[in-house]
Design a protein around this motif. Structure first.
Motif, mmCIF file in Angstrom:
data_model
loop_
_atom_site.group_PDB
_atom_site.id
_atom_site.type_symbol
_atom_site.label_atom_id
_atom_site.label_comp_id
_atom_site.label_asym_id
_atom_site.label_seq_id
_atom_site.Cartn_x
_atom_site.Cartn_y
_atom_site.Cartn_z
ATOM 1 N N LEU D 11 21.778 60.222 10.988
ATOM 2 C CA LEU D 11 22.652 60.787 9.970
ATOM 3 C C LEU D 11 21.879 61.786 9.127
ATOM 4 O O LEU D 11 22.355 62.895 8.867
ATOM 5 C CB LEU D 11 23.198 59.660 9.076
ATOM 6 N N ALA D 12 20.658 61.398 8.736
ATOM 7 C CA ALA D 12 19.833 62.292 7.915
ATOM 8 C C ALA D 12 19.582 63.591 8.666
ATOM 9 O O ALA D 12 19.618 64.671 8.083
ATOM 10 C CB ALA D 12 18.520 61.608 7.561
ATOM 11 N N LEU D 15 22.688 65.699 8.605
ATOM 12 C CA LEU D 15 22.901 66.253 7.268
ATOM 13 C C LEU D 15 21.923 67.377 6.974
ATOM 14 O O LEU D 15 22.292 68.406 6.409
ATOM 15 C CB LEU D 15 22.775 65.152 6.216
ATOM 16 N N VAL D 16 20.663 67.174 7.358
ATOM 17 C CA VAL D 16 19.648 68.207 7.110
ATOM 18 C C VAL D 16 20.040 69.496 7.813
ATOM 19 O O VAL D 16 19.960 70.588 7.242
ATOM 20 C CB VAL D 16 18.257 67.729 7.574
ATOM 21 N N GLN D 19 23.010 71.089 6.114
ATOM 22 C CA GLN D 19 22.595 71.717 4.852
ATOM 23 C C GLN D 19 21.936 73.067 5.123
ATOM 24 O O GLN D 19 22.229 74.056 4.454
ATOM 25 C CB GLN D 19 21.632 70.805 4.084
ATOM 26 N N LEU D 22 24.603 75.617 6.263
ATOM 27 C CA LEU D 22 25.461 76.013 5.147
ATOM 28 C C LEU D 22 24.709 76.921 4.190
ATOM 29 O O LEU D 22 25.247 77.930 3.735
ATOM 30 C CB LEU D 22 25.969 74.774 4.407
#
Lengths: 137, 192, 142, 192
Positions: D11-12, D15-16, D19, D22
């Motif tokens: 998950l990390a 997400l990284v 991020q 984005l």
């Protein structure tokens, strides 16, 4: 993980530090050319034209109206490019097989970059330039 | 650890800190120089810019801490609580100063008038979007701050909760970045 | 470092206190979302007619700079939207926190919902997306 | 690693990456929207902005890699060579497009005239500084690219050389950030 610093005996390849010094000294000389030609071009209109003339090959180096032009900046860039490439070639050729003291070069390199940056900052350099110009006469 | 390795690790530490401080200083200039802009609203613009950039910097640092929460590794909750509190305060300042500068934005011959005349999409689509989403980070970080103070260090026994806190920090950062970029785009288009 | 502390031992350490429950966290994160929806809905309401805009604006008169014109401008009805959103945020937080402070709610399911509703409210604030829908609603309603 | 830990670190990772993407997209908007500004010079402005931001992003990522070089830990030199090469190209694009937009800056009724009339210090001190230091990153990264290709993977046997390369990357980044921030300040002050 951590490599020993100098391991010339056990290592088949011998690396020389000359090329890295040449590769970093030459842009520095280019930056100084940029700085010096900039201040030279500020002294008189004639000197500005002289510097400008080196840059005529760059598109947009001359022109007026709303579209403007980069003016004598083109000459400063040209001179800096010339010095950069020329000195790189010369020093690289000379120092290809030489081991120069990198540890001593790093502070000189950083100091020189710091200094040329400062010399491009008008509030710092202009009083000094004015003094030089007035005493030169 | 040999002396040499120690020196190298130490050098990296010095460089990392120097880089962080330089980045902060240079980024603060991005808005700090607004104070010297030739406009009657330089105070409002500068304050909003400085608080927005500080909020972004704190928020971005917190996304780094968020991954520790998400991964479930050891977290220094005491320091984290101070950081989220500081970040909440900065987000609040950003919103309040944003309100202040928004008045001039809408004022006579202000940016809105100019943008509506010259590039209406930037007002109708961008500003009308930005003015709302930039309000999001403050409540989100307020929730994070509340949670971390309310649960205290015990929260670490609940991995699902810490993970959610981490995700909320990331979401808040996203809105901060959107607000930052759109704010700069509008300021480039027409300054107050 | 990489290992999460073993659950049993950590619980034992804080055995004298009741274990943390997820209710307050859900309350603290649901409340801002409701505030954001208030912001969005009051914004679109204020766009329907001048009278509705004035209604929304009236809630914001307490904010300095909510009224005025000339070069200094004012924030206009934005002040009312902010006020309504603040009220919904704080009020719903208070209520839900009180209701759920001892309750265990499904956090994992809430995360998905939370993120989805944030994404949706963001989208609804983006005029090119929402305006055609609003137009349709208004034309059928009128 | 337990299954639960694997899911969390996965998950990390997701997400990284989200991020990072984005952040890149939103930051590119900061300059990409210049293409829609109501000015005849939006093409120049947009191209310069995009290449400048691309340079800053690549340069900032490379400072992260620079610390591995400085600390002397394991480095994937192959990937690093591609990154420095790409970064050098972006810096080149930034300089060339900077020249292009600089023409208009100096043009009739352009930003320079307005700034000299309204806030001369921003031209005399800031622009006359910025136009030069923003030329620094390209030669510096050219030196780094050359060194990494010239020495090849064998460079890792010389800690003093890798350390120096790391330091040059950091110095180049500083000039990138300076150029980025001063460019934005000038664009806010008066767009082309």
């Amino acid at each position: 993980m951590n490599q020993p610093t100098h391991n010339t005996q056990s290592n088949p390849v011998q690396l020389y530090s000359g090329p890295i010094i040449a590769a970093t000294l030459s842009p520095l000389l280019g930056f100084y050319t940029l700085m010096i030609s900039h201040h030279v071009s500020r002294v008189t209109k004639d000197l500005d034209k002289l510097v400008h003339a080196f840059g005529y090959w760059i598109p947009g180096s001359t022109g007026t109206g709303p579209d403007g032009s980069i003016g004598s900046y083109s000459g400063k860039e040209t001179l800096a490019l010339g010095v950069w490439f020329l000195t790189w070639l010369i020093f690289h050729f000379l120092w290809q097989k030489q081991d120069l003291p990198v540890k001593r070069w790093i502070p000189v390199f950083l100091g020189a970059i710091g200094f040329v940056t400062l010399c491009l900052f008008h509030p710092f350099i202009d009083p000094i330039l004015l003094l030089l110009l007035s005493s030169g006469r | 650890m040999s002396t040499e390795q120690y020196l190298h690790g130490n050098l990296a530490k010095i460089l990392v800190r120097t880089q962080a401080i330089l980045a902060l200083l240079i980024l603060l200039l991005l808005a700090g120089l607004d104070f010297f802009f030739p406009t009657n609203y330089s105070l409002q613009a500068g304050l909003h810019g400085v608080s927005a950039i500080s909020a972004i910097v704190a928020g971005t640092y917190l996304t780094h801490r968020a991954y520790a929460l998400i991964r479930g590794v050891h977290v220094n909750f005491k320091s984290l609580r101070y950081w989220v509190l500081g970040s909440t305060a900065l987000n609040f300042l950003g919103a309040v100063s944003g309100n202040w500068i928004y008045m001039r934005y809408r004022g006579e011959n202000g940016p809105r008038d100019w943008i509506l005349k010259n590039a209406p999409d930037f007002h109708n689509y961008m500003m009308e979007f930005k003015e709302f989403v930039t309000l999001f980070p403050f409540p989100l970080m307020a929730a994070v701050t509340f949670i971390l103070f309310y649960y205290g260090d015990d929260i670490h026994v609940r991995r699902d909760l810490t993970q959610f806190v981490g995700i909320t920090i990331l979401v808040s950062w996203l809105f901060l970045l959107i607000g930052f970029v759109t704010g700069l785009v509008l300021a480039k288009l027409h300054f107050v | 470092m990489n290992q999460h502390p073993n659950n049993q031992s950590s619980v034992k350490n804080s055995d004298n206190k009741s274990p943390p429950v997820s209710g307050p966290l859900v309350a603290a994160t649901l409340a801002p979302v409701l505030g954001f929806y208030t912001l969005m809905i009051s914004h679109h309401i204020s766009r329907v007619s001048k009278a509705l805009d004035q209604l929304v604006h009236a809630y914001g008169y307490w904010i300095p700079g909510s009224l005025g014109n000339g070069p200094d401008g004012s924030i206009g009805s934005y002040s009312g939207k902010e006020t309504l959103a603040l009220m919904v945020w704080f009020l719903s937080w208070g209520i839900f926190h009180f209701l759920w402070r001892k309750q265990e709610l499904p956090v994992n399911r809430w995360i998905t919902l939370f993120l989805g509703s944030l994404a949706f409210v963001t989208l609804c604030l983006f005029h090119p997306f929402i305006d055609p829908i609003l137009m349709l609603l208004l034309s059928t309603g009128g | 690693m337990t299954a639960e830990q694997a899911i969390h670190s996965n998950l990390a990772k997701i997400l990284v990456r989200s991020q990072a993407y984005l952040a890149l997209i939103i930051l590119l908007l900061l300059a990409g929207l210049d293409f829609f500004f109501p000015t005849h010079y939006r093409l120049q402005a947009g191209v310069h902005g995009m290449s400048a931001i691309g340079s800053v992003v690549a340069g900032t990522y490379l400072t992260h890699r620079a610390y591995a070089l400085i600390r002397g830990v394991h480095v994937n030199f192959k990937s690093l060579r591609y990154w420095v090469l790409a970064s050098m190209l972006l810096n080149f694009l930034g300089a060339v497009s900077g020249n292009w937009i600089y023409m208009r800056y100096r043009g009739e009724g352009g930003p320079k005239e307005w700034i000299l009339a309204n806030a001369p210090a921003f031209h005399n001190y800031m622009m006359e500084f910025k136009e030069f230091v923003t030329l620094f990153p390209f030669p510096l990264m050219a030196a780094v690219s050359f060194v990494l290709y010239y020495y090849g993977d064998a460079i890792h046997t010389r800690r003093d050389l890798t350390q120096f390369v790391g330091i040059i990357i950091l110095v180049s980044w500083m000039f990138l950030l300076l150029g980025f921030v001063t460019g934005l300040v000038l664009a806010k002050l008066r767009f082309v």
